[in-house]
Design a protein around this motif. Structure first.
Motif, PDB file in Angstrom:
ATOM      1  N   SER A   1      -5.919   4.711  -0.865  1.00 24.79           N
ATOM      2  CA  SER A   1      -4.504   4.708  -1.261  1.00 24.79           C
ATOM      3  C   SER A   1      -4.109   3.972  -2.653  1.00 24.79           C
TER       4      SER A   1
ATOM      5  N   TYR B   1      -2.927   0.703  -4.062  1.00 22.51           N
ATOM      6  CA  TYR B   1      -2.434  -0.754  -3.602  1.00 22.51           C
ATOM      7  C   TYR B   1      -1.748  -1.387  -5.100  1.00 22.51           C
TER       8      TYR B   1
ATOM      9  N   ARG C   1       0.945  -1.213  -0.025  1.00 20.74           N
ATOM     10  CA  ARG C   1       0.271   0.076  -0.056  1.00 20.74           C
ATOM     11  C   ARG C   1       0.867   1.108  -0.053  1.00 20.74           C
ATOM     12  N   GLN C   2       0.370   2.222  -0.627  1.00 23.33           N
ATOM     13  CA  GLN C   2       1.575   3.287  -0.751  1.00 23.33           C
ATOM     14  C   GLN C   2       0.565   4.704  -0.613  1.00 23.33           C
ATOM     15  N   PHE C   3       0.678   5.603   0.574  1.00 20.25           N
ATOM     16  CA  PHE C   3      -0.048   6.785   0.620  1.00 20.25           C
ATOM     17  C   PHE C   3       0.704   7.825  -0.089  1.00 20.25           C
TER      18      PHE C   3
END
Lengths: 109, 118
Positions: B90, B92, B37-39
């Motif tokens: 987010s 994904y 996951r990357q914010f």
């Protein structure tokens, strides 16, 4: 897996070589050094990996110091499309890839 | 390099609904698949690791009942975000690797799925 340290950002002129350093002073004998890059809003792209010998492929060269405590990724002729975040990751066999903050490389014309 | 695809590439859903994201390895058999996951403006964070036919292993702090992972075949893994809320919005990204537990093989990443929960 050993941690890595990279500069937060670097600039490079288009057409010149981009040399991205990475420190991994706690690397152990069976851990490889991997490089990935991520262009904005895309998944990471594999670049290269190596254990102790220098490696070269169509994208880049990887130079690992003799003591293996640091390495340098070289993009021989950077283009604007090489602007991305570059991640240096140390990984043992079968282990997970854990991403750090990486280096933002900006290639400028 | 090997190709990993994800579907959908982006999804918008209402709060409280569930969303399923598919990850496929197109030209190799993925012994192991990973979900990240990357914010915004942050690095990728590993959520879980799954081996074909086995239960996924979740990283500390990731709720396994909220993020359901199924790795039913060597070419397909799915991530279901159950009862999604705005904080689950987010990027994904899935990743796949072939080879066994002692493998040094590289991981290949999908293009990512942008989830927005309203």
């Amino acid at each position: 897996d050993a941690k890595t340290t990279q500069p937060p950002s670097m600039d490079c002129a288009e057409g010149r070589a981009a040399n991205l350093p990475c420190n991994h002073s706690t690397i152990s004998g069976n851990e490889y050094v991997y490089w990935y890059r991520q262009i904005h809003s895309q998944g990471p792209q594999y670049i290269i990996h190596g254990l102790k010998n220098n490696e070269t492929n169509e994208m880049a060269s990887l130079i690992i110091t003799e003591d293996r405590k640091s390495s340098t990724l070289i993009l021989p002729h950077a283009t604007l499309r090489d602007t991305a975040v570059y991640y240096c990751i140390v990984r043992g066999p079968g282990n997970k890839l854990v991403f750090g903050a990486g280096t933002i490389l900006r290639v400028k014309s | 390099g090997a190709v990993v695809s994800q579907h959908p590439s982006w999804v918008i859903c209402k709060s409280g609904t569930s969303v399923k994201i598919e990850c496929r390895s197109l030209d190799f058999q993925a012994t192991t698949m990973f979900w990240y996951r990357q914010f915004p403006k942050q690095s990728l964070m590993l959520m879980a690791t799954s081996n074909e036919g086995s239960k996924a292993t979740y990283e500390q702090g990731v709720e396994k009942d909220k993020f359901l992972i199924n790795h039913a075949s060597l070419t397909l893994s799915t991530l279901t975000v159950t009862s999604a809320h705005p904080e689950d919005s987010s990027f994904y990204i899935c990743s796949a690797r072939w080879g066994g537990g002692g493998s040094y093989n590289e991981q290949f990443f999908g293009p990512g799925t942008r989830l927005t929960v309203l």
